[in-house]
Design an enzyme around this catalytic site. Structure first.
Site, short mmCIF file in Angstrom:
data_model
loop_
_atom_site.label_atom_id
_atom_site.label_comp_id
_atom_site.label_asym_id
_atom_site.label_seq_id
_atom_site.Cartn_x
_atom_site.Cartn_y
_atom_site.Cartn_z
N HIS A 83 -6.99 -5.62 2.32
CA HIS A 83 -5.85 -5.06 3.05
C HIS A 83 -5.29 -6.11 4.01
CE1 HIS A 83 -6.68 -0.62 2.36
NE2 HIS A 83 -7.90 -1.10 2.12
N ASP B 242 0.85 -1.19 0.00
CA ASP B 242 0.00 0.00 0.00
C ASP B 242 0.89 1.25 0.00
OD1 ASP B 242 -3.22 0.51 1.01
OD2 ASP B 242 -1.81 2.19 1.04
N ILE B 243 0.48 2.23 -0.80
CA ILE B 243 1.31 3.44 -0.96
C ILE B 243 1.19 4.38 0.24
CG2 ILE B 243 -0.34 4.97 -2.14
CD1 ILE B 243 1.89 5.52 -4.21
N HIS C 179 -10.08 -5.03 -3.28
CA HIS C 179 -8.76 -5.22 -2.66
C HIS C 179 -8.92 -5.61 -1.21
CE1 HIS C 179 -9.94 -0.98 -2.51
NE2 HIS C 179 -9.35 -0.93 -1.33
N ASN D 199 -13.07 -3.15 2.16
CA ASN D 199 -14.13 -2.15 2.19
C ASN D 199 -14.97 -2.21 0.91
OD1 ASN D 199 -13.01 -1.20 4.62
ND2 ASN D 199 -11.61 0.15 3.51
N GLN E 42 -14.47 2.60 1.10
CA GLN E 42 -13.80 2.23 -0.15
C GLN E 42 -13.48 3.48 -0.96
OE1 GLN E 42 -15.99 -0.47 -2.71
NE2 GLN E 42 -14.18 -0.95 -3.93
P1 AMP Z 1 -9.78 1.57 0.37
O1 AMP Z 1 -10.01 2.77 1.25
O2 AMP Z 1 -10.12 0.27 1.06
O3 AMP Z 1 -10.44 1.72 -0.98
O4 AMP Z 1 -8.22 1.51 0.18
C1 AMP Z 1 -7.55 1.94 -0.96
C2 AMP Z 1 -6.08 1.79 -0.67
O5 AMP Z 1 -5.37 1.86 -1.89
C3 AMP Z 1 -5.51 2.87 0.25
O6 AMP Z 1 -4.94 2.27 1.41
C4 AMP Z 1 -4.46 3.54 -0.62
O7 AMP Z 1 -3.32 3.92 0.10
C5 AMP Z 1 -4.13 2.46 -1.62
N1 AMP Z 1 -3.61 2.97 -2.89
C6 AMP Z 1 -4.18 3.88 -3.70
N2 AMP Z 1 -3.40 4.08 -4.78
C7 AMP Z 1 -2.35 3.25 -4.66
C8 AMP Z 1 -1.19 2.98 -5.45
N3 AMP Z 1 -0.95 3.62 -6.61
N4 AMP Z 1 -0.29 2.07 -5.01
C9 AMP Z 1 -0.51 1.42 -3.84
N5 AMP Z 1 -1.59 1.61 -3.05
C10 AMP Z 1 -2.48 2.53 -3.45
#
Ligand code: AMP
Ligand code: ZN
Length: 139
Positions: A101, A30-31, A99, A86, A93
């Site tokens: 986590h 995760d970024i 995805h 989520n 989400q």
């Molecule tokens: P959610 O809130 O469950 O939709 O989580 C989305 C997740 O995607 C967040 O934790 C972000 O940090 C992660 N995310 C978004 N863009 C990227 C990316 N380019 N590379 C890695 N993680 C990402």
């Protein structure tokens, strides 16, 4: 480039720190991690959320879960681990490609905070029984 950010990660248009890949799934860091080792596991097929997954797609994704969880446990020795997924903006989400986590937990200073507030006054055992009955019918 397609419009989905995670599809672009899978096809290499957007860079990622990949940790695992097979025919069906892709896992990457995760970024904006909330804890050391926070990563995401996604299906290679674009599915917006859990409601869109077939049983086979779900099975293919979850087949990789113990392997990844055990790799995190072995490498970083977290005290615990949350798996979080989520569905919909109300549930938090923000990226609309399914995805899961993986959030290793270390101590009170890690960045994952949640509030668990049981609704025991309104969701009584009798009410719970009614809800279960509804779901049994549906399932
Ligand atoms: P959610 O809130 O469950 O939709 O989580 C989305 C997740 O995607 C967040 O934790 C972000 O940090 C992660 N995310 C978004 N863009 C990227 C990316 N380019 N590379 C890695 N993680 C990402
Ligand atoms: Zn996608």
């Amino acid at each position: 480039m397609v419009s989905c950010i995670f599809c672009n990660i899978i096809n290499g248009t957007i860079p990622s720190e990949k940790v695992y890949e097979d025919e069906h799934v892709y896992a990457f860091m995760d970024i904006t991690p909330v804890a050391k080792g926070h990563l995401l596991l996604i299906p290679k097929v674009h599915r917006e959320n859990v409601y869109d997954m077939t049983e086979d797609e779900a099975a293919n994704l979850f087949r990789a879960v113990p392997k990844i969880a055990n790799a995190l446990k072995a490498e970083f020795q977290p005290a615990g681990m949350n798996l979080l997924q989520n569905n919909g903006s109300h549930a938090g989400q923000t990226v609309y490609h399914f995805h899961l986590h993986f959030i290793p937990r270390y101590d009170e200073k890690d960045g994952f905070v949640w509030t668990w507030n049981p609704q025991v006054d309104t969701l009584t055992p009798e009410v719970i029984g009614g809800l279960a009955s509804q779901l049994r019918e549906r399932l």
